[in-house]
Design an enzyme around this catalytic site. Structure first.
Site, PDB file in Angstrom:
ATOM      1  N   SER A 103       0.754  -1.161  -0.074  1.00  0.00           N
ATOM      2  CA  SER A 103      -0.019   0.063   0.080  1.00  0.00           C
ATOM      3  C   SER A 103       0.954   1.007  -0.014  1.00  0.00           C
ATOM      4  CB  SER A 103      -1.007  -0.051   1.205  1.00  0.00           C
ATOM      5  OG  SER A 103      -2.082   1.183   1.045  1.00  0.00           O
ATOM      6  N   MET A 104       0.744   2.114   1.107  1.00  0.00           N
ATOM      7  CA  MET A 104       1.665   3.017   0.923  1.00  0.00           C
ATOM      8  C   MET A 104       3.213   2.787   0.791  1.00  0.00           C
ATOM      9  SD  MET A 104       1.799   6.348   3.937  1.00  0.00           S
ATOM     10  CE  MET A 104       2.903   5.246   5.092  1.00  0.00           C
TER      11      MET A 104
END
Length: 308
Positions: A103-104
């Site tokens: 994700s991030m």
């Protein structure tokens, strides 16, 4: 099979970056970067299923887990996290390594491999695209929002941190992250809580919730993506990232980013499950990651050693 895990602490100008290290001292290094509001525990169930010849360095990003919060008045952003990765790399004297980012963490991995292409030999993006572009027409608005949030926060003289019982903290985490299983919530809370008088508080910096003020457009994302030299594996989940954008307008850019990766012969696979599938059901993700590490990193390493 259990593996010995050691704690990592790297001094930085504002404190320390903490994490965990798995695997042999001289194993092929793999840096593991977690997603927003998680911590390095996100890899606890996946790493034991991955090749044992690698040394996995899973870090708590600044403001997350057991790592220090950024100093007062300082914003959290992807470029700042990229600089933190380079601080870790420098401290550990790494010269060539792979990155697994969720994700991030995938966005940080994508930008790092664009800025430091000579350092990365393989890029594994779990439910992320390596970049998260913003429509140029929206950038001014979200930049202002992030600045206003920070300035309002700074007016609160004494930061009130809510104290929870452990059970209520689990409930709170599961309510905020419906894609987590209860077991996964317990794993993340091992590094995500601090015991205080009367119970527990969440360890992460509240400022990580504010809008990221450093944005890039699709055009800039594609240009940076083209600078990465590492082979990439993208593992998307059917009910994952595409369904939980905090800014839905960003979703329109993902087909272009994916097409660009495929045009450059990078591997993209989709697995059943949701955004935390790598933690909830790691056996679904592990075969793809293991095969990629073996073919792109470990086999080429063995060939180089044979030539020597």
């Amino acid at each position: 099979m259990d593996r010995e895990v050691s704690e990592l602490s790297i001094p930085v100008p504002w404190g320390e970056i903490r994490g965990q290290v798995w695997g042999p001292d001289h194993g092929r290094p793999v840096l593991c970067l977690h997603g927003w509001a998680d911590n390095c525990g996100t890899f606890n169930t996946l790493i034991p299923l991955l090749p044992k010849e690698c040394r996995y360095v899973a870090v708590d990003l600044a403001g997350h887990g057991q790592s220090s919060h950024r100093p007062p008045g300082v914003f959290y952003s992807v470029p700042a996290y990229v600089a933190d990765v380079q601080r870790v790399v420098d401290a550990l004297h790494l010269h060539k390594f792979s990155i697994i980012g969720h994700s991030m963490g995938a966005d940080i991995a994508g930008m790092y491999s664009a800025l430091y292409p000579e350092m990365v030999d393989a890029l594994i993006l779990l439910d992320g695209y390596g970049f998260l572009p913003t429509d140029p027409k929206e950038i001014s608005k979200v930049m202002r929002q992030g600045m206003d949030e920070m300035i309002q926060f700074e007016k609160i003289t004494e930061e009130e941190r809510r104290v929870y019982t452990y059970e209520k903290a689990v409930e709170r985490l599961l309510a905020a992250n419906p894609t987590l299983s209860e077991q996964s919530a317990h794993i993340l809370l091992e590094r995500g809580l601090v015991q205080v008088e009367g119970g527990f508080v969440f360890s992460r910096d509240l400022r990580v919730n504010f809008k990221n003020i450093l944005r890039i457009s699709l055009e800039q994302s594609l240009e940076m993506q083209s600078r990465s030299q590492a082979p990439a594996l993208v593992v998307l989940s059917e009910k994952g990232f595409d369904r939980i954008f905090s800014e839905p307008a960003q979703k329109k850019f993902t087909p272009t980013l994916l097409q660009s990766l495929q045009d450059r012969n990078h591997k993209v696979v989709t697995v059943p499950g949701d955004h935390h599938i790598h933690l909830n059901n790691p056996e679904v993700v592990a075969p793809f990651v293991s095969d990629f590490l073996r073919t792109k990193v470990l086999s080429s390493s063995a060939k180089r050693e044979h030539k020597l």
